[in-house]
Every structure is written in C-alpha cells, then in structure tokens.
Enzyme design. Structure first.
Site, PDB file in Angstrom:
ATOM      1  N   GLY A 108       2.867  -1.061   4.201  1.00  0.00           N
ATOM      2  CA  GLY A 108       2.987   0.425   3.875  1.00  0.00           C
ATOM      3  C   GLY A 108       4.195   1.002   3.582  1.00  0.00           C
ATOM      4  N   GLY A 109       4.830   1.358   4.770  1.00  0.00           N
ATOM      5  CA  GLY A 109       6.360   2.125   4.500  1.00  0.00           C
ATOM      6  C   GLY A 109       7.418   1.140   3.857  1.00  0.00           C
TER       7      GLY A 109
ATOM      8  N   GLU B 183      -7.050   5.114   7.659  1.00  0.00           N
ATOM      9  CA  GLU B 183      -6.519   6.335   7.251  1.00  0.00           C
ATOM     10  C   GLU B 183      -7.849   6.978   6.648  1.00  0.00           C
ATOM     11  OE1 GLU B 183      -3.029   5.555   5.308  1.00  0.00           O
ATOM     12  OE2 GLU B 183      -2.118   5.239   7.071  1.00  0.00           O
TER      13      GLU B 183
ATOM     14  N   GLY C 169       2.438   2.474  10.685  1.00  0.00           N
ATOM     15  CA  GLY C 169       3.565   3.712  10.670  1.00  0.00           C
ATOM     16  C   GLY C 169       3.883   4.005  11.872  1.00  0.00           C
TER      17      GLY C 169
ATOM     18  N   HIS D 234      -9.640   1.415   4.665  1.00  0.00           N
ATOM     19  CA  HIS D 234      -8.242   1.584   5.162  1.00  0.00           C
ATOM     20  C   HIS D 234      -8.716   2.515   6.638  1.00  0.00           C
ATOM     21  CE1 HIS D 234      -4.227   2.742   6.405  1.00  0.00           C
ATOM     22  NE2 HIS D 234      -3.970   1.745   5.617  1.00  0.00           N
TER      23      HIS D 234
ATOM     24  N   ASN E 295       1.003  -1.214  -0.141  1.00  0.00           N
ATOM     25  CA  ASN E 295       0.098  -0.113  -0.002  1.00  0.00           C
ATOM     26  C   ASN E 295       0.815   1.114  -0.110  1.00  0.00           C
ATOM     27  OD1 ASN E 295      -1.803   2.085   0.596  1.00  0.00           O
ATOM     28  ND2 ASN E 295      -2.458   1.535   2.573  1.00  0.00           N
ATOM     29  N   TRP E 296       0.853   1.886  -1.298  1.00  0.00           N
ATOM     30  CA  TRP E 296       1.954   2.907  -1.235  1.00  0.00           C
ATOM     31  C   TRP E 296       1.390   4.135  -0.670  1.00  0.00           C
ATOM     32  CZ3 TRP E 296       4.301   2.773  -7.143  1.00  0.00           C
ATOM     33  CH2 TRP E 296       4.769   1.526  -7.040  1.00  0.00           C
ATOM     34  N   LYS E 297       0.105   4.200  -0.370  1.00  0.00           N
ATOM     35  CA  LYS E 297      -0.393   5.463   0.213  1.00  0.00           C
ATOM     36  C   LYS E 297      -0.260   6.664  -0.716  1.00  0.00           C
ATOM     37  CE  LYS E 297      -0.148   3.366   4.590  1.00  0.00           C
ATOM     38  NZ  LYS E 297      -0.093   3.370   6.191  1.00  0.00           N
TER      39      LYS E 297
ATOM     40  N   SER F 213       3.384  -1.563  10.442  1.00  0.00           N
ATOM     41  CA  SER F 213       4.695  -1.824  10.638  1.00  0.00           C
ATOM     42  C   SER F 213       5.446  -3.153  10.153  1.00  0.00           C
ATOM     43  CB  SER F 213       5.228  -1.528  11.987  1.00  0.00           C
ATOM     44  OG  SER F 213       4.874   0.001  12.141  1.00  0.00           O
TER      45      SER F 213
ATOM     46  N   GLU G  70      -5.404  -4.586  10.615  1.00  0.00           N
ATOM     47  CA  GLU G  70      -4.222  -3.572  10.850  1.00  0.00           C
ATOM     48  C   GLU G  70      -4.735  -2.644  12.241  1.00  0.00           C
ATOM     49  OE1 GLU G  70      -2.357  -2.478   6.839  1.00  0.00           O
ATOM     50  OE2 GLU G  70      -4.192  -1.208   7.034  1.00  0.00           O
TER      51      GLU G  70
HETATM   52  P1  PGA Z   1       2.826   0.330   7.635  1.00  0.00           P
HETATM   53  O1  PGA Z   1       1.218   0.650   6.880  1.00  0.00           O
HETATM   54  O2  PGA Z   1       3.108  -0.651   7.056  1.00  0.00           O
HETATM   55  O3  PGA Z   1       3.592   1.799   7.194  1.00  0.00           O
HETATM   56  O4  PGA Z   1       2.658   0.456   8.885  1.00  0.00           O
HETATM   57  C1  PGA Z   1       0.489  -0.402   6.706  1.00  0.00           C
HETATM   58  C2  PGA Z   1      -0.826   0.089   6.056  1.00  0.00           C
HETATM   59  O5  PGA Z   1      -1.395   1.053   6.595  1.00  0.00           O
HETATM   60  O6  PGA Z   1      -1.439  -0.504   5.401  1.00  0.00           O
END
Ligand code: PGA
Length: 254
Positions: free
Chosen positions: A231-232, A96, A170, A94, A9-11, A210, A164
């Site tokens: 994500g990251g 967010e 994050g 998600h 997930n590149w956001k 994470s 999640e």
């Molecule tokens: P993260 O994000 O790996 O940076 O914690 C995961 C996500 O929100 O899908």
C-alpha cells in the site's frame, strides 16, 4: 515454481496527473525487472492513461474494486466488462472494502466469480482483525473467508490471494515473516480443500500490511510467501522499485 508477484495498491491516492508522474518515475526500473510479475493498481480514473503508458512492457495493471454485474442501473459502480477492456487484474475483498463499505463474504464471492468469468484475475484479499487475532480466531476467520470467497469457482483458473492481517495495514506494524509464512501455509491448505491440491500448489499467495523496502526480504524469503500487496510504500517510486528488485533478487537466488 511460483513466480514472485508484487502489486502496488494505491488506494484512494493520486490525481491522474500525479499517477502519471509516479509511473514515469518508476517505469524504467520496473521494465528492467524480468523475474517478478509487477502489477500497479491505481484509482479507476487513471487506468486508461496508465494502460497507455505501460503498453508494450511486462508491467501489469489492476483495478481496486468492481461490482459483479456487467451493466445496468448501479450508479457509481464499475463493471467487469469495463475493467476487462483496461486491465488484467482486480483487487477484491480488500479489508477496507469489507470494513468501511460493509462488503460480506457472499458479495466478495459474487465479485470473484464475475471477475473470473470476464477473464480478469482477482487479487482476492483476506485477513483477520486485531481482536480476532488476540482471541486466537485467525484460523477460523481465514478458513471462512477462503471457503466463502472462493466457493463455486471453476477449477484450473488463476486467482491471486493476498493475506493482509488488518492490524498490519497502514500501521507500520508488519507481521513477523515466519508468522506470516505459517499463516499463509494454513491458507494454502484451505485453498487445497476448496480448489484441489494442484491449484493450491500453483496459487500465488501474497503477504500485505506495512511492507516496505526495509522489510520485504523478511517476507519474500519465506517458502510459502510468493510476493506482496504493497500500500503506502507503492506510492514512492524509488521504494516500490526497490521492493520489486529485492523480491526478484531473492527469489532468483538458489
Ligand atoms: P500498507 O497497505 O502497505 O499501506 O499497509 C497494504 C494494503 O492495504 O494493501
């Protein structure tokens, strides 16, 4: 046997140019991995270009959100029909989207149903906040999210679920593998209540929050965890490739 599933997930990261470089840097490693379903979820504006780049490979493509209407006066939104022409997957619900953009269980449910009827596979995200976790409300919150989010969806249809915990996203503070496994076991029980036992058994449920190349084995080695939403670490070509390779190696070993 549920096939391992790793999604990036590149956001809201990468210009089209950066997205192209990232895919170029990881494509040959990802192409050679046959034991894992791999899905890249770049920003909307890069979907068309990346679709071209990965055509003919087994690498999958997903969007990060969509509205539930096919078309109309919804300025700034993207529809299931538009996505269907570009990709197979779409991340929905998600945290967010829920926390920053106010998406409710009811809205996420509309989106899940619309994605499925367009032939897209939702990557349906759920998870509790730190306060809910501290107050021992994790089970209650996840039960509500599963029951409301998957309400009314037809049987025999594929949904991927990502658990999640919001406190792990994050933050560098991933859940412990056994703890995530136990929670995902509970989620599977809820999925059985909504979609039936067979569907629950075949549904892939991912851990997210994470995940890195250093901790992926802690999650993928657990019986209930079928993969990860990353994500990251999915923005670093070598690290994401390593996550995918390690997941393939562990799930392939007896
Ligand atoms: P993260 O994000 O790996 O940076 O914690 C995961 C996500 O929100 O899908």
């Amino acid at each position: 046997m549920r096939r391992p599933f790793i999604a990036g997930n590149w956001k809201m990261n990468t210009t089209v140019e950066e997205a192209v470089s990232l895919v170029s840097a990881m494509a040959s490693d990802l192409r050679s991995e046959t034991a894992v379903d791999i899905v890249l979820c770049p920003p909307f504006v890069s979907l068309y270009k990346i679709r071209e780049m990965i055509a003919g490979t087994s690498i999958g493509l997903g969007a990060q959100n969509m509205y539930f209407k096919d078309k109309g006066a919804f300025t700034g939104e993207v529809s299931p029909l538009m996505l269907k022409a570009l990709c197979r997957y779409v991340i929905l619900g998600h945290s967010e989207r829920r926390q920053i953009f106010g998406e409710t269980d009811a809205l996420v449910n509309e989106k899940v149903k619309a994605a499925l009827s367009a032939g897209l596979t939702p990557i349906f995200c759920i998870g509790e906040t730190l306060e809910e976790n501290d107050a021992a409300k994790t089970g209650e919150v996840l039960t509500r999210q599963v029951r409301e989010g998957l309400k009314g969806i037809p049987a025999g249809i594929e949904v991927v679920i990502a658990y999640e915990p919001i406190w792990a996203i994050g933050t560098g503070r991933a859940a412990a593998g056994p703890q995530a496994d136990k929670t995902i076991g509970l989620i599977r029980t809820e999925v059985a209540a909504v979609l039936g036992a067979d569907a629950a058994e075949s549904t892939r449920i991912l851990y997210g929050g994470s995940v890195t190349a250093a901790n992926i084995t802690e999650f993928i080695g657990q019986p209930q965890i079928d993969g990860a939403l990353v994500g990251g670490a999915s923005l670093k070509a070598a690290e994401f490739s390593s996550i995918v390779k390690q997941a393939g190696a562990i799930k392939a070993s007896p």
